[in-house]
Write a protein that holds these residues in place. Structure first.
Motif, PDB file in Angstrom:
ATOM      1  N   GLY A 185       0.759  -1.237   0.000  1.00 41.17           N
ATOM      2  CA  GLY A 185       0.000   0.000   0.000  1.00 41.17           C
ATOM      3  C   GLY A 185       0.792   1.291   0.000  1.00 41.17           C
ATOM      4  N   HIS A 186       1.911   1.354   0.718  1.00 38.38           N
ATOM      5  CA  HIS A 186       2.621   2.619   0.895  1.00 38.38           C
ATOM      6  C   HIS A 186       4.041   2.514   0.344  1.00 38.38           C
ATOM      7  CE1 HIS A 186      -0.337   2.843   4.440  1.00 38.38           C
ATOM      8  NE2 HIS A 186      -0.816   3.557   3.443  1.00 38.38           N
ATOM      9  N   THR A 187       4.239   3.061  -0.825  1.00 33.19           N
ATOM     10  CA  THR A 187       5.532   2.872  -1.502  1.00 33.19           C
ATOM     11  C   THR A 187       6.628   3.749  -0.921  1.00 33.19           C
ATOM     12  OG1 THR A 187       4.896   4.491  -3.186  1.00 33.19           O
ATOM     13  CG2 THR A 187       4.479   2.177  -3.676  1.00 33.19           C
ATOM     14  N   TYR A 188       6.314   4.667  -0.029  1.00 32.58           N
ATOM     15  CA  TYR A 188       7.349   5.471   0.607  1.00 32.58           C
ATOM     16  C   TYR A 188       7.929   4.757   1.823  1.00 32.58           C
ATOM     17  CZ  TYR A 188       3.149   6.531   3.255  1.00 32.58           C
ATOM     18  OH  TYR A 188       1.980   6.417   3.951  1.00 32.58           O
ATOM     19  N   ASN A 189       7.253   3.706   2.300  1.00 33.71           N
ATOM     20  CA  ASN A 189       7.610   3.102   3.583  1.00 33.71           C
ATOM     21  C   ASN A 189       8.378   1.793   3.432  1.00 33.71           C
ATOM     22  OD1 ASN A 189       7.761   2.827   6.345  1.00 33.71           O
ATOM     23  ND2 ASN A 189       5.763   1.861   6.538  1.00 33.71           N
ATOM     24  N   PHE A 190       9.427   1.783   2.614  1.00 33.88           N
ATOM     25  CA  PHE A 190      10.296   0.613   2.578  1.00 33.88           C
ATOM     26  C   PHE A 190      11.663   0.997   2.045  1.00 33.88           C
ATOM     27  CE2 PHE A 190       8.883   0.481  -1.824  1.00 33.88           C
ATOM     28  CZ  PHE A 190      10.008   0.067  -2.492  1.00 33.88           C
ATOM     29  N   LEU A 191      12.607   0.139   2.295  1.00 31.77           N
ATOM     30  CA  LEU A 191      13.965   0.314   1.794  1.00 31.77           C
ATOM     31  C   LEU A 191      14.211  -0.750   0.738  1.00 31.77           C
ATOM     32  CD1 LEU A 191      16.827   1.570   2.046  1.00 31.77           C
ATOM     33  CD2 LEU A 191      17.309  -0.179   3.752  1.00 31.77           C
ATOM     34  N   PHE A 192      14.621  -0.319  -0.457  1.00 29.41           N
ATOM     35  CA  PHE A 192      14.908  -1.289  -1.525  1.00 29.41           C
ATOM     36  C   PHE A 192      16.382  -1.656  -1.470  1.00 29.41           C
ATOM     37  CE2 PHE A 192      16.377  -2.279  -5.817  1.00 29.41           C
ATOM     38  CZ  PHE A 192      15.540  -3.327  -6.111  1.00 29.41           C
ATOM     39  N   LYS A 193      16.652  -2.954  -1.435  1.00 28.83           N
ATOM     40  CA  LYS A 193      18.023  -3.452  -1.453  1.00 28.83           C
ATOM     41  C   LYS A 193      18.184  -4.376  -2.644  1.00 28.83           C
ATOM     42  CE  LYS A 193      20.058  -4.630   2.291  1.00 28.83           C
ATOM     43  NZ  LYS A 193      20.443  -5.346   3.514  1.00 28.83           N
ATOM     44  N   LEU A 194      19.390  -4.462  -3.141  1.00 31.99           N
ATOM     45  CA  LEU A 194      19.633  -5.326  -4.295  1.00 31.99           C
ATOM     46  C   LEU A 194      19.325  -6.779  -3.960  1.00 31.99           C
ATOM     47  CD1 LEU A 194      20.610  -5.379  -7.203  1.00 31.99           C
ATOM     48  CD2 LEU A 194      22.929  -5.751  -6.365  1.00 31.99           C
ATOM     49  N   CYS A 195      19.684  -7.185  -2.752  1.00 30.27           N
ATOM     50  CA  CYS A 195      19.410  -8.566  -2.348  1.00 30.27           C
ATOM     51  C   CYS A 195      19.332  -8.615  -0.831  1.00 30.27           C
ATOM     52  CB  CYS A 195      20.510  -9.508  -2.835  1.00 30.27           C
ATOM     53  SG  CYS A 195      20.191 -11.244  -2.449  1.00 30.27           S
ATOM     54  N   LEU A 196      18.237  -9.146  -0.311  1.00 38.11           N
ATOM     55  CA  LEU A 196      18.109  -9.302   1.130  1.00 38.11           C
ATOM     56  C   LEU A 196      18.902 -10.517   1.587  1.00 38.11           C
ATOM     57  CD1 LEU A 196      14.306  -8.665   1.737  1.00 38.11           C
ATOM     58  CD2 LEU A 196      16.185  -7.078   2.040  1.00 38.11           C
ATOM     59  N   THR A 197      19.508 -10.397   2.769  1.00 33.57           N
ATOM     60  CA  THR A 197      20.225 -11.540   3.321  1.00 33.57           C
ATOM     61  C   THR A 197      19.222 -12.537   3.897  1.00 33.57           C
ATOM     62  OG1 THR A 197      20.397 -10.572   5.527  1.00 33.57           O
ATOM     63  CG2 THR A 197      22.135 -10.016   3.946  1.00 33.57           C
ATOM     64  N   GLN A 198      19.711 -13.738   4.142  1.00 32.21           N
ATOM     65  CA  GLN A 198      18.840 -14.756   4.725  1.00 32.21           C
ATOM     66  C   GLN A 198      18.344 -14.307   6.097  1.00 32.21           C
ATOM     67  OE1 GLN A 198      20.681 -18.592   5.118  1.00 32.21           O
ATOM     68  NE2 GLN A 198      18.761 -19.647   5.463  1.00 32.21           N
ATOM     69  N   ALA A 199      19.218 -13.647   6.864  1.00 26.17           N
ATOM     70  CA  ALA A 199      18.824 -13.181   8.203  1.00 26.17           C
ATOM     71  C   ALA A 199      17.718 -12.137   8.120  1.00 26.17           C
ATOM     72  CB  ALA A 199      20.043 -12.603   8.924  1.00 26.17           C
ATOM     73  N   GLU A 200      17.783 -11.241   7.127  1.00 29.16           N
ATOM     74  CA  GLU A 200      16.740 -10.218   6.968  1.00 29.16           C
ATOM     75  C   GLU A 200      15.410 -10.847   6.580  1.00 29.16           C
ATOM     76  OE1 GLU A 200      19.206  -6.264   5.555  1.00 29.16           O
ATOM     77  OE2 GLU A 200      18.994  -7.940   4.153  1.00 29.16           O
ATOM     78  N   ARG A 201      15.465 -11.846   5.717  1.00 27.91           N
ATOM     79  CA  ARG A 201      14.246 -12.537   5.321  1.00 27.91           C
ATOM     80  C   ARG A 201      13.600 -13.221   6.525  1.00 27.91           C
ATOM     81  NH1 ARG A 201      13.695 -14.529  -0.115  1.00 27.91           N
ATOM     82  NH2 ARG A 201      15.139 -13.574  -1.587  1.00 27.91           N
ATOM     83  N   LEU A 202      14.398 -13.978   7.269  1.00 31.66           N
ATOM     84  CA  LEU A 202      13.870 -14.717   8.411  1.00 31.66           C
ATOM     85  C   LEU A 202      13.346 -13.767   9.479  1.00 31.66           C
ATOM     86  CD1 LEU A 202      16.522 -17.568   8.707  1.00 31.66           C
ATOM     87  CD2 LEU A 202      14.235 -17.679   7.715  1.00 31.66           C
ATOM     88  N   SER A 203      13.973 -12.602   9.607  1.00 32.27           N
ATOM     89  CA  SER A 203      13.508 -11.604  10.564  1.00 32.27           C
ATOM     90  C   SER A 203      12.101 -11.130  10.208  1.00 32.27           C
ATOM     91  CB  SER A 203      14.472 -10.414  10.590  1.00 32.27           C
ATOM     92  OG  SER A 203      13.964  -9.367  11.389  1.00 32.27           O
ATOM     93  N   ASP A 204      11.860 -10.915   8.915  1.00 32.57           N
ATOM     94  CA  ASP A 204      10.535 -10.475   8.490  1.00 32.57           C
ATOM     95  C   ASP A 204       9.494 -11.584   8.659  1.00 32.57           C
ATOM     96  OD1 ASP A 204      11.001  -7.829   7.840  1.00 32.57           O
ATOM     97  OD2 ASP A 204      11.674  -8.279   5.823  1.00 32.57           O
ATOM     98  N   VAL A 205       9.889 -12.835   8.427  1.00 36.21           N
ATOM     99  CA  VAL A 205       8.968 -13.952   8.629  1.00 36.21           C
ATOM    100  C   VAL A 205       8.574 -14.032  10.108  1.00 36.21           C
ATOM    101  CG1 VAL A 205       8.727 -16.465   8.557  1.00 36.21           C
ATOM    102  CG2 VAL A 205       9.768 -15.257   6.628  1.00 36.21           C
ATOM    103  N   LYS A 206       9.536 -13.794  11.002  1.00 34.00           N
ATOM    104  CA  LYS A 206       9.233 -13.793  12.439  1.00 34.00           C
ATOM    105  C   LYS A 206       8.306 -12.627  12.789  1.00 34.00           C
ATOM    106  CE  LYS A 206      13.463 -16.104  13.970  1.00 34.00           C
ATOM    107  NZ  LYS A 206      14.741 -15.953  14.722  1.00 34.00           N
ATOM    108  N   LYS A 207       8.504 -11.483  12.128  1.00 33.38           N
ATOM    109  CA  LYS A 207       7.622 -10.339  12.373  1.00 33.38           C
ATOM    110  C   LYS A 207       6.180 -10.684  12.019  1.00 33.38           C
ATOM    111  CE  LYS A 207      10.876  -6.624  11.387  1.00 33.38           C
ATOM    112  NZ  LYS A 207      11.155  -5.540  10.443  1.00 33.38           N
ATOM    113  N   PHE A 208       6.024 -11.461  10.952  1.00 32.56           N
ATOM    114  CA  PHE A 208       4.682 -11.875  10.553  1.00 32.56           C
ATOM    115  C   PHE A 208       4.035 -12.687  11.671  1.00 32.56           C
ATOM    116  CE2 PHE A 208       1.984 -15.299   9.053  1.00 32.56           C
ATOM    117  CZ  PHE A 208       1.008 -14.599   8.380  1.00 32.56           C
TER     118      PHE A 208
END
Length: 371
Positions: free
Chosen positions: A322-345
């Protein structure tokens, strides 16, 4: 076409594979090798015929190298969720078995599945490259985007929109119907207003975001983010114009979809009864959507799952960032960043989801996981 019967769909996929392979055997290299460059004709006998069209960006070579064929198939592979693994298998089997040349392709089911995974990875890289180019081109004058400088405003707009009308609405912003007001990052006040654009058919609903504060780059960043994600085929509200005056920035988003049908994902999930199988469908589709965001480097520490909206139509769930101003675009997320977001869910849904449902979400996510 979802209106096709299963048997008809299988026939179309087989014909599709034959035409794609025949074009490569003949040395036809189309740089925009995509579904919208094929037409399907239903024949009187109930069969189907597939045509390759649009040769504007095409070259003919004596021999199309294996690397070029793979690249073209990866471009074609950007088909979204409407095509299942079985659909891709049928297409590739037809493609592989329709050769008039000596190119060698895998034959076993496992090898073809492996090829599909490789094509998926290559498709993501193709989309990433196209998205990065779009991020730059949308702030330059070109075929789709125009620059604006006049009446006290500077900015960019899509060629198809009536920028003069949008400027008139912005000048009357204080009198428009307000639909939201919030602070962003302790540095920016954002107010959104709703208007109806009636110079197009059908009418468009527009949201105009007014940015006030120290961060003058936020509106233009939102504009670039929106166009980049749409190029990557990620569902976001379409931004059609961005303007700045001496004090404020304005972002205009338009959409043909019914804006009011989109809900917070937590709110929609709570409204599905416990035990209803559609809860599983919801979570699996959400897992695929978040994984798709991750595969493109979209998500970061400041993201909120509240930024993801959900819609249900004919029993099918769709998700929108919904809000395209509210994220950081990275070339590639690390595995730790991905798993962190899954835990946030898991934390975000903790009070309304059980362990089995959480596992369904995680399985759907890791099914499309690509580093």
């Amino acid at each position: 076409d979802t209106g096709l019967k299963p048997k008809e769909r299988h026939i179309v996929l087989q014909e599709f594979g034959k035409v794609a392979r025949l074009s490569h055997c003949k040395g036809i290299f189309q740089t925009d090798f995509a579904l919208n460059n094929f037409l399907v004709q239903k024949l009187d006998d109930g069969g189907f015929k597939v045509y390759l069209i649009d040769y504007e960006r095409t070259v003919i070579r004596n021999n199309l190298a294996a690397g070029d064929r793979f690249w073209a198939l990866a471009k074609l592979n950007r088909v979204g969720a409407d095509f299942t693994i079985s659909d891709k298998m049928r297409f590739l089997l037809s493609y592989i078995n329709s050769g008039l040349d000596e190119q060698i392709y895998p034959r076993t089911r496992d090898d073809i599945k492996s090829l599909i995974r490789k094509l998926d990875r290559e498709s993501i890289e193709n989309l990433k490259n196209g998205a990065k180019k779009m991020w730059k081109s949308c702030v330059k004058g070109g075929r789709r985007f125009k620059e604006y400088n006049g009446k006290g405003f500077k900015g960019h707009f899509m060629e198809i929109c009536n920028h003069g009308l949008l400027i008139d609405y912005i000048n009357k912003f204080d009198n428009l119907k307000k639909v939201g007001e919030f602070e962003f990052d302790n540095s920016q006040k954002i107010i959104s207003a709703s208007v109806k654009i009636t110079d197009k058919s059908p009418d468009f609903e527009a949201l105009i975001y007014k940015f006030s504060g120290r961060n003058n780059s936020l509106p233009i960043r939102s504009w670039q983010n929106s166009n980049m994600l749409l190029k990557a085929r990620i569902n976001v509200p379409e931004s059609v114009a961005v303007f700045n005056d001496n004090a404020n920035g304005y972002l205009v988003t338009l959409s043909l979809m019914d804006y009011h049908s989109w809900s917070d994902i937590k709110e929609m999930f709570q409204n599905i009864k416990t035990g209803d199988r559609s809860r599983i469908a919801f979570l699996r589709k959400l897992g695929l959507f978040i994984c798709r965001l991750h595969n493109f480097g979209v998500f970061a520490s400041n993201i909120s799952f509240g930024d993801i909206l959900a819609s249900s139509k004919n029993g099918k769930y769709e998700f929108c960032f919904g809000h395209t101003y509210n994220f950081l675009f990275k070339l590639c997320l690390t595995q730790a960043e991905r798993l962190s977001d899954v835990k946030k869910f898991a934390v975000y849904f903790r009070s309304i989801i059980n362990d089995i449902e959480l596992r369904d979400f995680e399985e759907a996510y890791f099914k499309k996981y690509t580093l």
